[in-house]
Enzyme design. Sequence first.
Site: not given
Ligand SMILES: NC(=O)C1=CN([C@@H]2O[C@H](COP(=O)(O)OP(=O)(O)OC[C@H]3O[C@@H](n4cnc5c(N)ncnc54)[C@H](OP(=O)(O)O)[C@@H]3O)[C@@H](O)[C@H]2O)C=CC1
Ligand SMILES: C[C@H]1O[C@H](OP(=O)(O)OP(=O)(O)OC[C@H]2O[C@@H](n3cnc4c(=O)[nH]c(N)nc43)[C@H](O)[C@@H]2O)[C@@H](O)[C@@H](O)C1=O
Length: 311
Positions: A11, A14, A108-110, A137, A141, A180, A203, A210, A270
């Site tokens: 990844g 990402g 993830s915290s979820c 999800y 996890k 997010h 939203w 958070r 929410d």
């Molecule tokens: N973002 C957040 O708020 C949070 C993220 N996490 C965790 O952190 C980790 C990274 O998240 P984040 O960087 O935000 O996610 P991104 O969406 O930014 O990146 C995810 C990466 O996963 C790769 N990927 C997805 N599907 C496949 C597949 N089928 N085969 C190979 N590679 C794949 C993608 O590769 P490519 O670009 O090459 O397609 C991409 O670069 C995850 O495990 C996520 O659950 C945990 C808590 C919060």
């Molecule tokens: C990292 C975490 O991310 C996801 O959970 P979440 O914490 O609910 O994440 P969120 O960032 O999407 O929202 C946080 C809060 O924010 C509010 N909110 C307002 N306005 C927007 C808005 O415009 N977009 C989004 N997405 N949310 C909004 C929204 O309604 C919610 O109350 C998991 O599904 C799970 O994948 C996971 O692990």
Amino acid sequence: MDKSAKIYVAGHRGMVGSAIVRKLEAKGYSHIITRRSSELDLREQEAVRTFFQEEQPEYVFLAAAKVGGIVANNTYRAEFLYENLMIEANVIHSAYETGVKKLMFLGSSCIYPKLAPQPLKEEYLLTGELEPTNEPYAIAKIAGIKLCEAYRDQYGCNFISVMPTNLYGYNDNYHPQNSHVLPALIRRFHEAKESGTEAVTIWGSGSPMREFLFADDLAEACLFLMQRYSGRELINIGTGKDISIKELALSVKEVVSFEGKLIFDTSKPDGTPRKLMDVSKLHSLGWQHTTELTEGIALAYADFKAKHVAV
Ligand SMILES: NC(=O)C1=CN([C@@H]2O[C@H](COP(=O)(O)OP(=O)(O)OC[C@H]3O[C@@H](n4cnc5c(N)ncnc54)[C@H](OP(=O)(O)O)[C@@H]3O)[C@@H](O)[C@H]2O)C=CC1
Ligand SMILES: C[C@H]1O[C@H](OP(=O)(O)OP(=O)(O)OC[C@H]2O[C@@H](n3cnc4c(=O)[nH]c(N)nc43)[C@H](O)[C@@H]2O)[C@@H](O)[C@@H](O)C1=O
């Protein structure tokens, strides 16, 4: 993990994977291997097995996953469950088969119950019902955590699990529906400012709480734990501080310099009312975050403007 160790960052394009690669490179690790999903689809068992057999990585950061915000999680429920289960099962099993020295799985915290006591301690896993919007999800996890535990228990594999809180930073996903909250608001406030729109829609009610961690801080914590932690128990990674979505919106509004009003769209979910991490285990190991939220939002906004705003 010595500086010439062969390290696979899954990844790497990402937000989190790219931060881990930057941090590894900055610390002098010279043998990092990566594959885009178009080169290696981690859902494909045979492709993953062949890759591990050919490359024989010594260390693995598993930061590849199907990721998205609350609406994406709730809409693409099958994909979030199926793709994450496949990615984790294939990578973790191949890591076992090829004798990987150490693997870090990112959860993830979820994974914690929707109404668990706050702050969330690691031992609250599987003590109550999950938040429905991201249950698929979260189940995937939790399966990843259990895979790491099971391969450790049965085969002695050094596979560890870390649970990051909500993240933001460089290379974030700014999709208007699927991202997010933090990147979504950066984009919405920026576009409203540019177009002279009077109000920005947030939203939900604005009341959910958070916690937000800058992805480069998370990457530093991941390296720290890869070097110093080999326990069976999961470890939370966060700041230990949270704010309401309304307060977050006001902070983003200020960083972006948007002058208009906020509107709350309560037809949108929410989600969990609060998910504040208990980070005492991480702190006791000797790691704390360094990037505070306002500074981090400004860094993320600068990155957004550099990459997404038409020149
Ligand atoms: N973002 C957040 O708020 C949070 C993220 N996490 C965790 O952190 C980790 C990274 O998240 P984040 O960087 O935000 O996610 P991104 O969406 O930014 O990146 C995810 C990466 O996963 C790769 N990927 C997805 N599907 C496949 C597949 N089928 N085969 C190979 N590679 C794949 C993608 O590769 P490519 O670009 O090459 O397609 C991409 O670069 C995850 O495990 C996520 O659950 C945990 C808590 C919060
Ligand atoms: C990292 C975490 O991310 C996801 O959970 P979440 O914490 O609910 O994440 P969120 O960032 O999407 O929202 C946080 C809060 O924010 C509010 N909110 C307002 N306005 C927007 C808005 O415009 N977009 C989004 N997405 N949310 C909004 C929204 O309604 C919610 O109350 C998991 O599904 C799970 O994948 C996971 O692990």
